[in-house]
Design an enzyme around this catalytic site. Sequence first.
Site, PDB file in Angstrom:
ATOM      1  N   GLU A 200       5.569   1.994   7.058  1.00 14.38           N
ATOM      2  CA  GLU A 200       5.100   3.168   6.319  1.00 14.38           C
ATOM      3  C   GLU A 200       3.719   3.575   6.831  1.00 14.38           C
ATOM      4  OE1 GLU A 200       5.606   1.770   2.256  1.00 14.38           O
ATOM      5  OE2 GLU A 200       7.743   1.435   2.581  1.00 14.38           O
ATOM      6  N   GLU A 399       4.247   7.189  -3.481  1.00 15.19           N
ATOM      7  CA  GLU A 399       5.085   7.318  -2.281  1.00 15.19           C
ATOM      8  C   GLU A 399       4.743   8.657  -1.658  1.00 15.19           C
ATOM      9  OE1 GLU A 399       7.806   5.523  -0.866  1.00 15.19           O
ATOM     10  OE2 GLU A 399       8.981   4.732  -2.524  1.00 15.19           O
TER      11      GLU A 399
HETATM   12  C1  9B3 Z   1       9.014  -1.105  -5.736  1.00 15.67           C
HETATM   13  C2  9B3 Z   1       8.498  -1.943  -6.668  1.00 15.67           C
HETATM   14 CL1  9B3 Z   1       9.162  -3.507  -6.912  1.00 15.67          CL
HETATM   15  C3  9B3 Z   1       7.411  -1.556  -7.438  1.00 15.67           C
HETATM   16  N1  9B3 Z   1       6.898  -2.391  -8.376  1.00 15.67           N
HETATM   17  N2  9B3 Z   1       6.855  -0.346  -7.260  1.00 15.67           N
HETATM   18  C4  9B3 Z   1       7.357   0.477  -6.337  1.00 15.67           C
HETATM   19  C5  9B3 Z   1       8.443   0.134  -5.530  1.00 15.67           C
HETATM   20  C6  9B3 Z   1       8.948   1.082  -4.502  1.00 15.67           C
HETATM   21  C7  9B3 Z   1       8.616   0.648  -3.094  1.00 15.67           C
HETATM   22  C8  9B3 Z   1       9.387  -0.631  -2.742  1.00 15.67           C
HETATM   23  O1  9B3 Z   1       8.741  -1.665  -2.646  1.00 15.67           O
HETATM   24  O2  9B3 Z   1      10.608  -0.596  -2.551  1.00 15.67           O
HETATM   25  C9  9B3 Z   1       8.980   1.764  -2.236  1.00 15.67           C
HETATM   26 SE1  9B3 Z   1       8.789   1.451  -0.363  1.00 15.67          SE
HETATM   27 ZN    ZN Z   2       6.805   0.664   0.639  1.00 16.73          ZN
HETATM   28 ZN    ZN Z   3       9.223   3.740   0.189  1.00 19.22          ZN
END
Ligand code: 9B3
Ligand code: ZN
Ligand code: ZN
Length: 441
Positions: A200, A399
């Site tokens: 990313e 994001e």
């Molecule tokens: C995933 C988790 Cl586990 C969290 N606590 N907050 C955001 C996300 C989304 C990101 C991920 O780790 O998959 C997006 Se790249």
């Molecule tokens: Zn991520």
């Molecule tokens: Zn993502």
Amino acid sequence: MLTKHLAQVLDTLNMKALLIWAVLLNFYKLLQTSDCTSTHDQVLSIQVTTHQQADIVRNISSQYETVLWSPASPEYIGAHTEVHLFVPANNLGTVTDLLQTHHLTHQVLLDNTEELIEMQTRNESSDPRSSASYYERYHSLEDIYYWINKTAQEHPDMVKVILIGSSYEKRPLYVLKLSGRQERAEKRAIWIDCGIHAREWISPAFCLWFVQYSLNFYNLNNDITEMLNSMDIYVLPVMNPDGYKYTWTTNRMWRKNRSLSKESNCVGTDLNRNFDANWGTKGASNRPCDEIYCGQFPESEPEAEAVANFLRSHKDSVKLYLSIHSYGQMLLFPYSCSNEEVPNHAELFELVQDAAMKIRRYYRNNYKYGASAKTIYLAPGGSDDWAYNLGIHYSFTFELEDRGRYGFLLPPSLISKACNEALLALKSIALRVIQKTQPQP
Ligand code: 9B3
Ligand code: ZN
Ligand code: ZN
């Protein structure tokens, strides 16, 4: 006279040859871009509408040498999911045949990934025609370490470098501490981390962008001045340096860190599944080969442990936690690890709603917003949920862009747009948090 005529004849002949050549070239390009004969790696956008189709796409993504871009793991593919799948040229025929057989509609999202990667890694600093600034390019890990050092040296009054630990491959984890020039007792603080996920790239680019903006506009822009006068800001530009390095040298699509596992030949743990927030439950994987492998135990990874240790020892001052990811254009808050609502859900919802509205108004871009579990997917072990449970009740994951086209391969020319809109959201949220957490006299 005669020579002039001859030159004219020769000229028209040349033109004809050029024309024929151009037609041939276009025809060749046409051949290349039709899916089955493409000699390029491609990113396909696949429309899944039924559970049966979801099963098929899940199987394709795990059985063939492909990389799932979105969602991050096959288990998040359900009915009504738009799937983005990176398919190497040698597998394109097989994969597109399978999709056609099962009546799955797909489009080619990207046919020029090699070109885009080349654009992202090109070093334009030596090109005098390029007007792009340092912050409108992507930088290698070495460059970023150099930049950290230089930034601290050039702004000794406002920047301190703190070593909070080291990565699995023993690279240093440096945090920049930004402070306004007004000393105040019991200063509150903001934490921002970038680059948890290696591929990313817009995320570290944002951290660099934010630091230079803060330093350049302190005492010029009211918002940033107020932020830095009321809060110290800790910025971790690359939380996963080993993974980031690997995306520059070996595999642009890498997500996890680079730790070796005892039980398998597969490498890497998903650092955003390694925190102690319903660790290892549904939405993470205990298989080391998976993209969302949660590690051996909570904070088993030195990168996650270093961040957790730092936040534990600063938990009374840190009021706002922010983690930067891409892509998908979302402003998220806890929980991700549970469908439960956090006690201040309404308050957090209002903050992200407001920030998203500003992005829409000023940049004409639509960000989704809400609690992670309902907005993106149910996933445990994330840093934002863990920070929330530690007591940092303003905890967010952003994001950033693409705007639906480039995924992880956002061209350098689009860095500034992506960063400016995220900066707007950050300022909007931070200023409200400063008001909300005003120390009581
Ligand atoms: C995933 C988790 Cl586990 C969290 N606590 N907050 C955001 C996300 C989304 C990101 C991920 O780790 O998959 C997006 Se790249
Ligand atoms: Zn991520
Ligand atoms: Zn993502």
